[in-house]
Design a protein around this motif. Structure first.
Motif, PDB file in Angstrom:
ATOM      1  N   HIS A   8      75.900   2.506 -90.468  1.00  0.00           N
ATOM      2  CA  HIS A   8      76.889   3.559 -91.650  1.00  0.00           C
ATOM      3  C   HIS A   8      78.276   3.091 -91.390  1.00  0.00           C
ATOM      4  O   HIS A   8      78.928   3.261 -92.458  1.00  0.00           O
ATOM      5  N   LEU A   9      78.818   3.124 -90.195  1.00  0.00           N
ATOM      6  CA  LEU A   9      80.038   2.877 -90.228  1.00  0.00           C
ATOM      7  C   LEU A   9      80.601   1.529 -90.871  1.00  0.00           C
ATOM      8  O   LEU A   9      81.475   1.593 -91.834  1.00  0.00           O
ATOM      9  N   LEU A  10      79.897   0.365 -90.709  1.00  0.00           N
ATOM     10  CA  LEU A  10      79.994  -0.753 -91.307  1.00  0.00           C
ATOM     11  C   LEU A  10      79.928  -0.551 -92.809  1.00  0.00           C
ATOM     12  O   LEU A  10      80.621  -0.935 -93.502  1.00  0.00           O
ATOM     13  N   ILE A  11      78.937   0.139 -93.269  1.00  0.00           N
ATOM     14  CA  ILE A  11      78.793  -0.042 -94.622  1.00  0.00           C
ATOM     15  C   ILE A  11      79.749   1.051 -95.414  1.00  0.00           C
ATOM     16  O   ILE A  11      80.208   0.613 -96.501  1.00  0.00           O
ATOM     17  N   GLY A  12      80.211   2.097 -94.790  1.00  0.00           N
ATOM     18  CA  GLY A  12      81.206   2.819 -95.083  1.00  0.00           C
ATOM     19  C   GLY A  12      82.512   2.123 -95.071  1.00  0.00           C
ATOM     20  O   GLY A  12      83.047   2.298 -96.313  1.00  0.00           O
ATOM     21  N   LEU A  13      82.815   1.328 -94.236  1.00  0.00           N
ATOM     22  CA  LEU A  13      83.999   0.464 -94.308  1.00  0.00           C
ATOM     23  C   LEU A  13      83.938  -0.291 -95.659  1.00  0.00           C
ATOM     24  O   LEU A  13      84.905  -0.488 -96.260  1.00  0.00           O
ATOM     25  N   ALA A  14      82.644  -0.947 -95.834  1.00  0.00           N
ATOM     26  CA  ALA A  14      82.785  -1.699 -96.969  1.00  0.00           C
ATOM     27  C   ALA A  14      82.865  -1.120 -98.215  1.00  0.00           C
ATOM     28  O   ALA A  14      83.646  -1.405 -99.218  1.00  0.00           O
ATOM     29  N   PHE A  15      82.393   0.105 -98.403  1.00  0.00           N
ATOM     30  CA  PHE A  15      82.457   0.994 -99.567  1.00  0.00           C
ATOM     31  C   PHE A  15      84.194   1.190 -99.875  1.00  0.00           C
ATOM     32  O   PHE A  15      84.403   1.169-100.960  1.00  0.00           O
ATOM     33  N   CYS A  16      84.807   1.500 -98.754  1.00  0.00           N
ATOM     34  CA  CYS A  16      86.112   2.135 -98.640  1.00  0.00           C
ATOM     35  C   CYS A  16      87.033   0.712 -99.071  1.00  0.00           C
ATOM     36  O   CYS A  16      88.261   1.026 -99.456  1.00  0.00           O
ATOM     37  N   THR A  22      86.999  -0.617-101.951  1.00  0.00           N
ATOM     38  CA  THR A  22      87.434  -0.209-103.378  1.00  0.00           C
ATOM     39  C   THR A  22      87.650   1.145-103.535  1.00  0.00           C
ATOM     40  O   THR A  22      87.023   1.842-102.865  1.00  0.00           O
ATOM     41  N   ILE A  23      88.483   1.570-104.569  1.00  0.00           N
ATOM     42  CA  ILE A  23      88.732   2.723-104.733  1.00  0.00           C
ATOM     43  C   ILE A  23      87.602   3.621-105.176  1.00  0.00           C
ATOM     44  O   ILE A  23      87.427   4.703-104.782  1.00  0.00           O
ATOM     45  N   ILE A  24      86.851   3.042-106.035  1.00  0.00           N
ATOM     46  CA  ILE A  24      85.643   3.657-106.763  1.00  0.00           C
ATOM     47  C   ILE A  24      84.522   3.942-105.522  1.00  0.00           C
ATOM     48  O   ILE A  24      83.932   4.988-105.345  1.00  0.00           O
ATOM     49  N   GLY A  25      84.485   3.187-104.299  1.00  0.00           N
ATOM     50  CA  GLY A  25      83.507   3.407-103.279  1.00  0.00           C
ATOM     51  C   GLY A  25      84.091   4.075-102.140  1.00  0.00           C
ATOM     52  O   GLY A  25      83.185   4.573-101.427  1.00  0.00           O
ATOM     53  N   ILE A  26      85.333   4.750-102.212  1.00  0.00           N
ATOM     54  CA  ILE A  26      85.914   5.544-101.124  1.00  0.00           C
ATOM     55  C   ILE A  26      84.758   6.988-100.934  1.00  0.00           C
ATOM     56  O   ILE A  26      84.493   7.122 -99.802  1.00  0.00           O
ATOM     57  N   PRO A  27      84.466   7.377-102.016  1.00  0.00           N
ATOM     58  CA  PRO A  27      83.639   8.764-101.717  1.00  0.00           C
ATOM     59  C   PRO A  27      82.255   8.329-101.006  1.00  0.00           C
ATOM     60  O   PRO A  27      81.899   9.237-100.214  1.00  0.00           O
ATOM     61  N   PHE A  28      81.744   7.304-101.570  1.00  0.00           N
ATOM     62  CA  PHE A  28      80.716   6.865-100.989  1.00  0.00           C
ATOM     63  C   PHE A  28      80.575   6.498 -99.573  1.00  0.00           C
ATOM     64  O   PHE A  28      79.796   6.549 -98.459  1.00  0.00           O
ATOM     65  N   GLY A  29      81.831   5.871 -99.225  1.00  0.00           N
ATOM     66  CA  GLY A  29      82.130   5.454 -97.851  1.00  0.00           C
ATOM     67  C   GLY A  29      82.288   6.483 -97.087  1.00  0.00           C
ATOM     68  O   GLY A  29      81.972   6.572 -95.720  1.00  0.00           O
ATOM     69  N   PHE A  30      82.941   7.610 -97.488  1.00  0.00           N
ATOM     70  CA  PHE A  30      83.061   8.880 -96.664  1.00  0.00           C
ATOM     71  C   PHE A  30      81.742   9.521 -96.422  1.00  0.00           C
ATOM     72  O   PHE A  30      81.613  10.062 -95.205  1.00  0.00           O
ATOM     73  N   GLN A  31      80.752   9.536 -97.249  1.00  0.00           N
ATOM     74  CA  GLN A  31      79.503  10.068 -97.020  1.00  0.00           C
ATOM     75  C   GLN A  31      78.826   9.222 -95.789  1.00  0.00           C
ATOM     76  O   GLN A  31      78.000   9.709 -94.992  1.00  0.00           O
ATOM     77  N   HIS A  32      79.104   7.782 -95.798  1.00  0.00           N
ATOM     78  CA  HIS A  32      78.434   6.957 -94.966  1.00  0.00           C
ATOM     79  C   HIS A  32      79.144   7.300 -93.343  1.00  0.00           C
ATOM     80  O   HIS A  32      78.426   7.257 -92.419  1.00  0.00           O
ATOM     81  N   PHE A  33      80.400   7.618 -93.494  1.00  0.00           N
ATOM     82  CA  PHE A  33      80.967   8.072 -92.170  1.00  0.00           C
ATOM     83  C   PHE A  33      80.271   9.252 -91.829  1.00  0.00           C
ATOM     84  O   PHE A  33      80.165   9.702 -90.540  1.00  0.00           O
ATOM     85  N   LYS A  34      80.072  10.198 -92.590  1.00  0.00           N
ATOM     86  CA  LYS A  34      79.436  11.721 -92.427  1.00  0.00           C
ATOM     87  C   LYS A  34      77.999  11.038 -91.747  1.00  0.00           C
ATOM     88  O   LYS A  34      77.577  11.758 -90.749  1.00  0.00           O
ATOM     89  N   PHE A  35      77.282  10.351 -92.281  1.00  0.00           N
ATOM     90  CA  PHE A  35      75.988   9.917 -91.892  1.00  0.00           C
ATOM     91  C   PHE A  35      76.246   9.315 -90.575  1.00  0.00           C
ATOM     92  O   PHE A  35      75.139   9.298 -89.651  1.00  0.00           O
ATOM     93  N   ALA A  36      77.013   8.490 -90.220  1.00  0.00           N
ATOM     94  CA  ALA A  36      77.274   7.796 -88.972  1.00  0.00           C
ATOM     95  C   ALA A  36      77.438   8.827 -87.723  1.00  0.00           C
ATOM     96  O   ALA A  36      76.885   8.768 -86.632  1.00  0.00           O
ATOM     97  N   GLY A  37      78.203   9.977 -88.187  1.00  0.00           N
ATOM     98  CA  GLY A  37      78.365  11.119 -87.043  1.00  0.00           C
ATOM     99  C   GLY A  37      77.168  11.953 -86.810  1.00  0.00           C
ATOM    100  O   GLY A  37      76.876  11.900 -85.719  1.00  0.00           O
ATOM    101  N   LEU A  38      76.416  11.975 -88.031  1.00  0.00           N
ATOM    102  CA  LEU A  38      74.799  12.539 -87.887  1.00  0.00           C
ATOM    103  C   LEU A  38      74.069  11.883 -87.122  1.00  0.00           C
ATOM    104  O   LEU A  38      73.093  12.439 -86.298  1.00  0.00           O
TER     105      LEU A  38
END
Length: 143
Positions: free
Chosen positions: A94-102, A104-120
């Motif tokens: 999830h961390l790596l996918i989140g970094l990839a989403f981040c 691009t500007i459009i992908g940042i909200p989706f990246g933050f969700q992956h960071f949330k899932f990484a913690g969970l």
């Protein structure tokens, strides 16, 4: 309205497939018998994966004010075993996918969700998924 749009985009682009993966993992855990204690957490994450914007995971003890099997010593042991056998690599994914989403500007909200899932993904036992206003109420209670 923005939360609804982001949730629909998430569901179509990533969430549905990821939820199917978590539901499959939960089914495998149930079939193995040994994995039954972890199946509920996998189901919880799978449902969360379908509609993550505007929701978050909180400790069930903070939500109910009471300790249960998932928030006590057995829950801690379950989280340690989860972390050792699955949590660290799920969180890394999830961390790596989140970094990839981040990237691009459009992908940042989706990246933050992956960071949330990484913690969970590190320690999901004893967690409950709640809407954002519930989190605000919990914070207000403990101030």
């Amino acid at each position: 309205m923005l939360t609804l749009l982001l949730n629909v985009l998430w569901l179509v682009l990533f969430g549905f497939a990821a939820a199917i993966g978590w539901f499959t993992a939960a089914l495998v855990m149930l079939i193995t018998i040994v994995g039954i204690p972890w199946a509920r957490s996998a189901l919880t994450i799978g449902v969360f994966m379908l509609w993550p914007f505007g929701r978050t995971a909180v400790d069930r003890r903070l939500l109910t004010g009471e300790e249960d099997i998932g928030t006590g010593a057995l829950g801690t042991l379950g989280n340690v075993l989860w972390f050792l056998f699955a949590g660290w690599w799920l969180a890394l994914g999830h961390l790596l996918i989140g970094l990839a989403f981040c990237l691009t500007i459009i992908g940042i909200p989706f990246g933050f969700q992956h960071f949330k899932f990484a913690g969970l993904s590190l320690a999901p036992i004893g967690k409950e998924i709640v809407d954002a206003p519930v989190v605000d109420a919990i914070r207000a209670r403990y101030r």
